[in-house]
Design a protein around this motif. Structure first.
Motif, short mmCIF file in Angstrom:
data_model
loop_
_atom_site.label_atom_id
_atom_site.label_comp_id
_atom_site.label_asym_id
_atom_site.label_seq_id
_atom_site.Cartn_x
_atom_site.Cartn_y
_atom_site.Cartn_z
N ALA A 101 -16.87 -25.10 -19.85
CA ALA A 101 -16.87 -25.04 -21.10
C ALA A 101 -17.68 -23.83 -21.84
O ALA A 101 -18.91 -23.64 -21.53
CB ALA A 101 -17.00 -26.31 -22.01
N VAL A 102 -17.48 -23.50 -22.86
CA VAL A 102 -18.30 -22.35 -23.51
C VAL A 102 -18.54 -22.81 -25.18
O VAL A 102 -17.52 -22.42 -25.96
CB VAL A 102 -17.65 -20.95 -23.57
CG1 VAL A 102 -18.47 -19.93 -24.13
CG2 VAL A 102 -17.06 -20.57 -22.22
N PRO A 103 -19.62 -23.58 -25.25
CA PRO A 103 -19.83 -23.96 -26.78
C PRO A 103 -20.22 -22.63 -27.47
O PRO A 103 -20.41 -21.68 -27.11
CB PRO A 103 -21.22 -24.84 -26.34
CG PRO A 103 -21.19 -25.27 -24.88
CD PRO A 103 -20.51 -23.97 -24.42
N GLU A 104 -20.32 -23.16 -28.87
CA GLU A 104 -20.59 -22.06 -29.88
C GLU A 104 -22.02 -21.24 -29.50
O GLU A 104 -23.08 -22.01 -29.19
CB GLU A 104 -20.58 -22.66 -31.34
CG GLU A 104 -20.84 -21.63 -32.34
CD GLU A 104 -20.84 -22.21 -33.65
OE1 GLU A 104 -21.11 -21.55 -34.63
OE2 GLU A 104 -20.62 -23.44 -33.70
N ALA A 159 -17.39 -12.35 -19.69
CA ALA A 159 -16.13 -12.66 -19.74
C ALA A 159 -15.87 -12.92 -21.42
O ALA A 159 -14.67 -12.71 -21.84
CB ALA A 159 -15.47 -13.64 -18.83
N GLU A 160 -16.84 -14.05 -21.88
CA GLU A 160 -16.52 -14.15 -22.95
C GLU A 160 -17.96 -14.14 -23.86
O GLU A 160 -18.83 -14.41 -22.99
CB GLU A 160 -15.91 -15.65 -23.48
CG GLU A 160 -14.74 -15.97 -22.83
CD GLU A 160 -14.24 -17.25 -22.91
OE1 GLU A 160 -14.73 -18.04 -23.88
OE2 GLU A 160 -13.58 -17.75 -22.17
N ALA A 161 -18.05 -13.81 -25.07
CA ALA A 161 -19.44 -13.70 -25.72
C ALA A 161 -19.36 -13.95 -27.23
O ALA A 161 -18.24 -13.40 -27.61
CB ALA A 161 -20.31 -12.49 -25.31
N PRO A 162 -20.12 -14.58 -27.98
CA PRO A 162 -19.93 -14.56 -29.42
C PRO A 162 -20.23 -13.09 -30.02
O PRO A 162 -21.32 -12.52 -29.56
CB PRO A 162 -20.97 -15.67 -29.95
CG PRO A 162 -22.11 -15.58 -28.69
CD PRO A 162 -21.47 -15.41 -27.22
N ALA A 163 -19.73 -13.08 -31.02
CA ALA A 163 -19.99 -11.81 -31.93
C ALA A 163 -21.49 -12.02 -32.23
O ALA A 163 -22.02 -12.68 -32.84
CB ALA A 163 -19.10 -11.67 -33.02
N GLY A 164 -22.00 -10.53 -32.18
CA GLY A 164 -23.65 -10.50 -32.69
C GLY A 164 -24.64 -11.09 -31.67
O GLY A 164 -25.68 -11.12 -32.17
N LYS A 223 -19.81 -16.82 -21.53
CA LYS A 223 -19.19 -17.15 -19.75
C LYS A 223 -19.31 -15.91 -19.02
O LYS A 223 -19.01 -14.58 -19.66
CB LYS A 223 -17.75 -17.67 -20.10
CG LYS A 223 -17.56 -18.06 -18.58
CD LYS A 223 -15.99 -18.95 -18.57
CE LYS A 223 -14.94 -18.19 -18.95
NZ LYS A 223 -13.65 -19.02 -18.68
N VAL A 224 -19.78 -16.00 -17.99
CA VAL A 224 -19.91 -14.62 -16.97
C VAL A 224 -19.16 -14.95 -15.77
O VAL A 224 -19.41 -16.00 -15.11
CB VAL A 224 -21.60 -14.60 -16.85
CG1 VAL A 224 -21.62 -13.51 -15.91
CG2 VAL A 224 -22.34 -14.54 -18.07
N ARG A 225 -18.34 -13.72 -15.41
CA ARG A 225 -18.00 -13.74 -14.14
C ARG A 225 -18.83 -13.28 -13.23
O ARG A 225 -19.28 -12.26 -13.19
CB ARG A 225 -16.77 -12.83 -13.96
CG ARG A 225 -15.93 -13.03 -12.62
CD ARG A 225 -14.76 -11.91 -12.68
NE ARG A 225 -14.88 -10.61 -13.29
CZ ARG A 225 -15.25 -9.79 -12.55
NH1 ARG A 225 -15.51 -9.87 -11.23
NH2 ARG A 225 -15.60 -8.42 -13.07
N MET A 226 -19.41 -13.99 -12.17
CA MET A 226 -20.37 -14.14 -11.19
C MET A 226 -19.87 -12.95 -10.18
O MET A 226 -19.02 -12.73 -9.67
CB MET A 226 -20.85 -15.23 -10.86
CG MET A 226 -21.50 -16.38 -11.67
SD MET A 226 -22.86 -15.62 -12.64
CE MET A 226 -24.19 -15.40 -11.21
N LEU A 284 -23.69 -19.88 -20.19
CA LEU A 284 -25.24 -20.04 -20.60
C LEU A 284 -25.19 -19.65 -22.17
O LEU A 284 -24.34 -18.83 -22.61
CB LEU A 284 -26.02 -19.00 -19.88
CG LEU A 284 -26.75 -19.55 -18.54
CD1 LEU A 284 -27.64 -18.33 -17.95
CD2 LEU A 284 -27.69 -20.54 -18.83
N PRO A 285 -26.29 -19.96 -22.83
CA PRO A 285 -26.40 -19.68 -23.88
C PRO A 285 -26.61 -18.16 -24.08
O PRO A 285 -27.39 -17.37 -23.21
CB PRO A 285 -27.82 -20.15 -24.56
CG PRO A 285 -27.87 -21.31 -23.85
CD PRO A 285 -27.18 -21.33 -22.44
N ALA A 286 -26.04 -17.35 -24.89
CA ALA A 286 -26.13 -15.67 -24.76
C ALA A 286 -27.32 -15.31 -25.07
O ALA A 286 -27.72 -14.32 -24.25
CB ALA A 286 -25.35 -15.13 -26.10
N ARG A 287 -28.53 -16.11 -25.59
CA ARG A 287 -29.92 -15.48 -25.52
C ARG A 287 -30.32 -15.52 -24.10
O ARG A 287 -31.45 -14.78 -23.90
CB ARG A 287 -30.69 -16.30 -26.53
CG ARG A 287 -30.73 -17.66 -25.99
CD ARG A 287 -31.73 -18.46 -26.80
NE ARG A 287 -31.60 -19.97 -26.62
CZ ARG A 287 -30.92 -20.85 -27.40
NH1 ARG A 287 -29.96 -20.53 -28.34
NH2 ARG A 287 -30.74 -22.03 -27.00
#
Length: 340
Positions: free
Chosen positions: A23-26, A69-74, A30-33, A125-128
């Motif tokens: 799952a990808v919380p706010e 693969a997925e990342a929040p804006a900013g 998500k990273v394709r390894m 993972l958290p984007a940070r």
């Protein structure tokens, strides 16, 4: 997705299995390894896991690289970016995090230990906790940096930084962290002495211009003192534990520093308190490094300061064989896992 999953202790409990994509919380990405590496803690989790809060089944693997693969804006990363994963899920709000010392986070979760890890087709993972890699980065090399080289960076450049004019002794130099410490100490301009065994390993380090001692034949502490005119080493890197602890203390110069990050041969050596206080020695514990240290490590690597040594590569499905190879005495450097 496919993943290497630990379902029970022992070699029979590790296998390639189908698992749900994470799952990808706010605020997460998500990273394709693409690739990861094997670390000594993987064997500890397989065989014991004592003292580490976790639940089985657990996806194994601590570090690695991939494509967003997925990342929040900013967030600083976007789909398609090539990234390296910081091995910790850290909160960012506790006192150590605010001080920039993420390994001491009060709520830290290490991948492959406290939560699902990197031996999988996807990781969230958290984007940070993601750092972008240059377009021309060698992804195989990058994949082996996250644990061994980050740990070695803090050991070599942390509370007692090595540099020109210092003598660094690295115990068991063929292992991943120890080999990385040799590379980083040499990059810093320190004089490096290593312990290892076997003619091939001894010849390898001597070909690099490193003074190599065979720990099976030599009185290591006496040999280090002889090489340094009776002074000893300013810094000893030791992740072996009980077997080398006494030698490490005896090989230190007055006022020297012993840095430890592991205890593969036992966690309860003699403290030798009289030697500690009479010679005013310091002992430092070390685990991985901060995000800032991670950035500096990546800059040093990409700038040509060192090249990680990859001993052998295995496909994801063959991680159990990679674990067996980690225990091969002839291994030197890191073991790579290619995922996709």
């Amino acid at each position: 997705m496919k993943a290497i999953v630990l379902t029970e202790r022992g070699t029979h409990g590790v296998a390639l299995r189908d698992m749900p994509e994470p799952a990808v919380p706010e605020g997460w990405a998500k990273v394709r390894m693409l690739a990861a590496s094997v670390n000594r803690v993987d064997l500890y989790m397989r065989d014991s896991g004592a003292g580490i809060t976790h639940q089985l089944p657990l996806i194994m693997g601590v570090d690695g690289v991939g494509v967003v693969a997925e990342a929040p804006a900013g967030s600083g990363v976007a789909p398609g970016d090539r990234v390296i994963l910081y091995p910790y899920e850290f909160c960012g709000t506790c006192r150590p995090c605010l001080n920039g010392d993420q390994p001491l986070c009060h709520h830290a979760k290490i991948l492959g230990e406290h939560r699902h890890g990197t031996f999988a087709e996807y990781v969230a993972l958290p984007a940070r906790a993601l750092l972008k890699l240059p377009d021309d980065a060698d992804m195989d090399q990058a994949a082996v940096l996250g644990v061994a080289h980050l740990t070695a960076w803090r050991m070599v450049f942390g509370k007692a930084p090595a540099g020109p004019g210092t003598v660094v002794l690295v115990q068991g130099a063929g292992g991943g962290v120890s080999y990385a410490a040799v590379q980083l100490a040499r990059m810093a301009g320190a004089r490096v002495i290593v312990t290892t065994t076997g003619p091939d390993k001894l010849a390898h380090f001597r070909s690099l211009g490193v003074e190599a001692l065979d720990y099976r034949d030599a009185d290591v502490a006496r040999a280090v003192l002889a090489l340094t005119g009776g002074e000893g080493a300013d810094l000893v890197i030791d992740n072996v534990g009980e077997r080398t602890w006494g030698t490490s203390l005896k090989a230190l110069a007055r006022g020297g520093h012993l840095v430890t990050c592991g205890a593969t041969t036992g966690a309860h050596p003699s403290a030798d308190l009289q030697r500690l206080f009479i010679r005013q020695l310091s002992v430092h514990g070390s685990t991985m490094g901060s995000m800032d240290e991670f950035r500096r490590l990546l800059l040093a690597w990409h700038g040509g300061g060192f090249t990680p040594r990859i001993d052998r590569a295995f496909p994801l499905a063959d991680v159990p064989s990679a674990f067996a190879h980690l225990e091969d005495p002839a291994r030197m450097g890191k073991i790579l896992i290619r995922i996709s």
